[in-house]
Write a protein that holds these residues in place. Structure first.
Motif, short mmCIF file in Angstrom:
data_model
loop_
_atom_site.label_atom_id
_atom_site.label_comp_id
_atom_site.label_asym_id
_atom_site.label_seq_id
_atom_site.Cartn_x
_atom_site.Cartn_y
_atom_site.Cartn_z
N ILE A 1 -26.17 4.82 8.61
CA ILE A 1 -27.35 5.63 7.86
C ILE A 1 -28.69 4.53 7.71
CG2 ILE A 1 -27.83 6.41 5.50
CD1 ILE A 1 -24.89 7.17 5.23
N GLY A 2 -29.65 5.09 8.16
CA GLY A 2 -30.91 4.39 8.18
C GLY A 2 -31.79 4.75 6.73
N SER A 3 -32.46 3.76 6.27
CA SER A 3 -33.11 3.77 4.94
C SER A 3 -34.52 3.21 5.24
CB SER A 3 -32.52 3.00 3.83
OG SER A 3 -30.96 3.61 3.85
N LYS B 1 -32.13 3.18 19.19
CA LYS B 1 -32.45 1.95 19.03
C LYS B 1 -31.74 1.22 18.08
CE LYS B 1 -36.10 -1.68 18.55
NZ LYS B 1 -35.82 -2.63 19.60
N TYR B 2 -31.39 1.94 17.13
CA TYR B 2 -30.53 1.44 15.92
C TYR B 2 -29.39 2.17 15.75
CZ TYR B 2 -35.07 -0.57 13.94
OH TYR B 2 -35.97 -1.45 13.74
N GLY B 3 -29.05 3.22 16.33
CA GLY B 3 -27.88 3.85 16.38
C GLY B 3 -27.67 4.70 15.21
N THR B 4 -28.65 5.25 14.47
CA THR B 4 -28.78 6.01 13.33
C THR B 4 -28.31 7.28 13.48
OG1 THR B 4 -31.07 6.36 13.67
CG2 THR B 4 -30.51 4.69 12.25
N THR B 5 -27.50 7.68 12.41
CA THR B 5 -27.00 9.00 12.63
C THR B 5 -27.57 10.09 11.47
OG1 THR B 5 -24.74 7.93 12.75
CG2 THR B 5 -24.57 10.36 12.36
N ALA B 6 -28.10 9.41 10.50
CA ALA B 6 -28.97 10.08 9.57
C ALA B 6 -29.93 9.28 9.01
CB ALA B 6 -28.09 10.60 8.26
N GLU B 7 -30.94 9.76 8.05
CA GLU B 7 -31.95 8.83 7.52
C GLU B 7 -31.96 9.38 6.12
OE1 GLU B 7 -36.34 9.98 7.48
OE2 GLU B 7 -35.66 9.32 9.70
N GLU B 8 -32.36 8.30 5.10
CA GLU B 8 -32.57 8.47 3.58
C GLU B 8 -33.42 7.43 3.24
OE1 GLU B 8 -31.21 5.92 2.64
OE2 GLU B 8 -28.93 6.21 2.12
N MET B 9 -33.57 7.39 1.86
CA MET B 9 -34.83 6.50 1.15
C MET B 9 -34.09 5.50 0.17
SD MET B 9 -37.99 8.94 0.39
CE MET B 9 -38.42 10.03 1.73
N GLU B 10 -32.84 5.29 0.24
CA GLU B 10 -32.28 4.43 -0.65
C GLU B 10 -31.06 3.62 -0.51
OE1 GLU B 10 -34.19 7.85 -2.48
OE2 GLU B 10 -32.34 7.89 -1.68
N GLY B 11 -29.92 4.05 0.43
CA GLY B 11 -28.86 3.34 0.86
C GLY B 11 -28.77 1.95 1.10
N LYS C 1 -36.44 7.93 -6.31
CA LYS C 1 -36.39 7.91 -5.09
C LYS C 1 -36.88 6.67 -4.50
CE LYS C 1 -38.68 11.83 -4.63
NZ LYS C 1 -39.28 12.99 -3.93
N GLY C 2 -36.90 6.18 -3.18
CA GLY C 2 -37.28 4.78 -2.57
C GLY C 2 -36.59 3.60 -2.72
N MET C 3 -36.88 2.85 -1.87
CA MET C 3 -36.31 1.52 -1.66
C MET C 3 -36.36 0.56 -3.08
SD MET C 3 -34.70 1.55 1.24
CE MET C 3 -34.68 -0.23 2.42
N GLU C 4 -37.48 0.53 -3.52
CA GLU C 4 -37.84 -0.19 -4.59
C GLU C 4 -37.01 0.37 -5.70
OE1 GLU C 4 -41.22 -0.76 -1.85
OE2 GLU C 4 -40.19 1.08 -2.75
N ASN C 5 -37.02 1.59 -6.07
CA ASN C 5 -36.26 2.02 -7.29
C ASN C 5 -34.90 2.06 -7.19
OD1 ASN C 5 -38.19 3.26 -9.05
ND2 ASN C 5 -38.57 5.05 -7.60
N ALA C 6 -34.41 2.27 -5.96
CA ALA C 6 -33.01 1.90 -5.74
C ALA C 6 -32.47 0.67 -5.82
CB ALA C 6 -32.62 2.42 -3.99
N ALA C 7 -33.30 -0.42 -5.49
CA ALA C 7 -32.81 -1.92 -5.61
C ALA C 7 -32.93 -2.02 -7.14
CB ALA C 7 -33.61 -2.61 -4.84
N ALA C 8 -33.98 -1.70 -7.66
CA ALA C 8 -34.07 -2.07 -9.01
C ALA C 8 -32.96 -1.58 -10.06
CB ALA C 8 -35.41 -1.77 -9.84
N ALA C 9 -32.84 -0.21 -9.77
CA ALA C 9 -31.69 0.67 -10.53
C ALA C 9 -30.61 0.10 -10.30
CB ALA C 9 -31.73 2.16 -10.23
N THR C 10 -30.14 -0.49 -9.20
CA THR C 10 -28.62 -0.89 -8.68
C THR C 10 -28.65 -2.32 -9.67
OG1 THR C 10 -28.75 0.16 -6.69
CG2 THR C 10 -27.29 -1.55 -6.91
N ALA C 11 -29.58 -3.20 -9.23
CA ALA C 11 -29.56 -4.32 -10.01
C ALA C 11 -29.32 -4.23 -11.35
CB ALA C 11 -30.82 -5.18 -9.69
N VAL C 12 -30.17 -3.40 -12.07
CA VAL C 12 -29.95 -3.28 -13.56
C VAL C 12 -28.46 -2.78 -13.90
CG1 VAL C 12 -30.53 -1.59 -15.51
CG2 VAL C 12 -32.32 -2.64 -14.01
#
Length: 292
Positions: A208-210, A227-237, A91-102
């Protein structure tokens, strides 16, 4: 005379053996090239943060092999004889970015789909509805107002901070713009073409907001929606979209609403299962498009 005939037969036999060897070699070479071509197909990367968001999908793959890199888990397999890799990112932005780069460096994917659960921001949507990320946006990066001691805090006045705007300190006006990453048109097309197969709710396009936050304040959710036009929120996208954009790889975020505070939709993590079923249909359709 007999010796001459024997010599002729010997020559003919030798020529036949040579021809068969050449033909056999050509066949092996052709077969080898086919196998090599199959192995060099760029896989489709499917991402999910939690076990509930990837375990059912991984069971659908053929010839599954599990690999690990740090805390990240990857399931390699095939769908319709096409290579697919499923990543459990954490979970989370840091994990998501690192896992995607790997995963990008390790598997060189043709396309990336992030999928899983999300909280609703749009009162018109309900638990089990699916949002296709026509856009993703970072709702966790801000610059606060300049206030002194005992002047309080006012989150509604915080300005967006685009960390990709420049290499400077972020003080320029450009850094206060809201950055959106667009969902890939080919992936969106595939997702829309199979949405009638999803029977648990509606499938709509949205933003989708993250961010590394779980919002339960309805006024805060409404502020993001307005303000952002968000439809839903999560922690990685958004973090995954940023990595995909850096490597110029098609990306799409697909999220099912597991709750919606704006209309009383109670949390149901089991929505992750039918979402994976739907994403499987999307991947099948995208594969068929790629093969054409």
């Amino acid at each position: 005379m007999k010796n001459k005939k024997l010599k002729i037969y010997s020559y003919l036999a030798l020529i036949t053996i040579l021809l068969l060897s050449i033909l056999s070699g050509c066949g092996s070479s052709s077969q080898s090239k086919t196998v090599t071509k199959e192995k060099t197909k760029k896989p489709i990367l499917i991402e999910g943060a939690m076990p509930i968001e990837v375990k059912d999908f991984s069971k659908k793959l053929k010839n599954v092999k599990e690999e690990k890199s740090g805390t990240f888990v990857f399931y390699k397999g095939t769908i319709d004889n096409y290579p697919v890799v499923i990543a459990k990112t954490g979970k989370g932005m840091e994990n998501a970015a690192a896992a995607t780069a790997v995963a990008i460096e390790k598997y060189h994917p043709k396309a990336i789909i992030n999928q899983g659960t999300a909280g609703g921001h749009d009162p018109k949507l309900h638990v089990s509805d699916i949002v296709l990320g026509k856009r993703t946006v970072n709702i966790g990066s801000f610059k606060t107002e300049d206030k002194g001691k005992n002047q309080g805090i006012d989150p509604k006045q915080w300005k967006p901070m685009d960390l990709m705007a420049s290499e400077g300190s972020g003080s320029s006006s450009k850094s206060e713009n809201i950055r959106y990453y667009e969902g890939d048109k080919g992936l969106l097309s595939a997702a829309n073409s199979v949405k009638d197969k999803y029977t648990k709710g509606n499938v709509v396009e949205g933003t989708i907001g993250s961010g590394d936050i779980w919002d339960n304040e309805i006024d805060r959710i409404k502020w993001f929606h307005d303000k952002y036009g968000t439809t839903a929120e999560e922690m990685e996208g958004f973090a995954e979209a940023q990595m995909a954009n850096a490597y110029n790889i098609p990306f799409l975020d697909i999220r099912v609403l597991s709750n919606n505070k704006t209309n009383g939709g109670k949390y149901n993590p089991n929505t992750a299962v039918p979402c994976q079923d739907y994403v499987y249909d999307v991947v099948e359709k995208y594969i068929s498009d790629v093969k054409k």
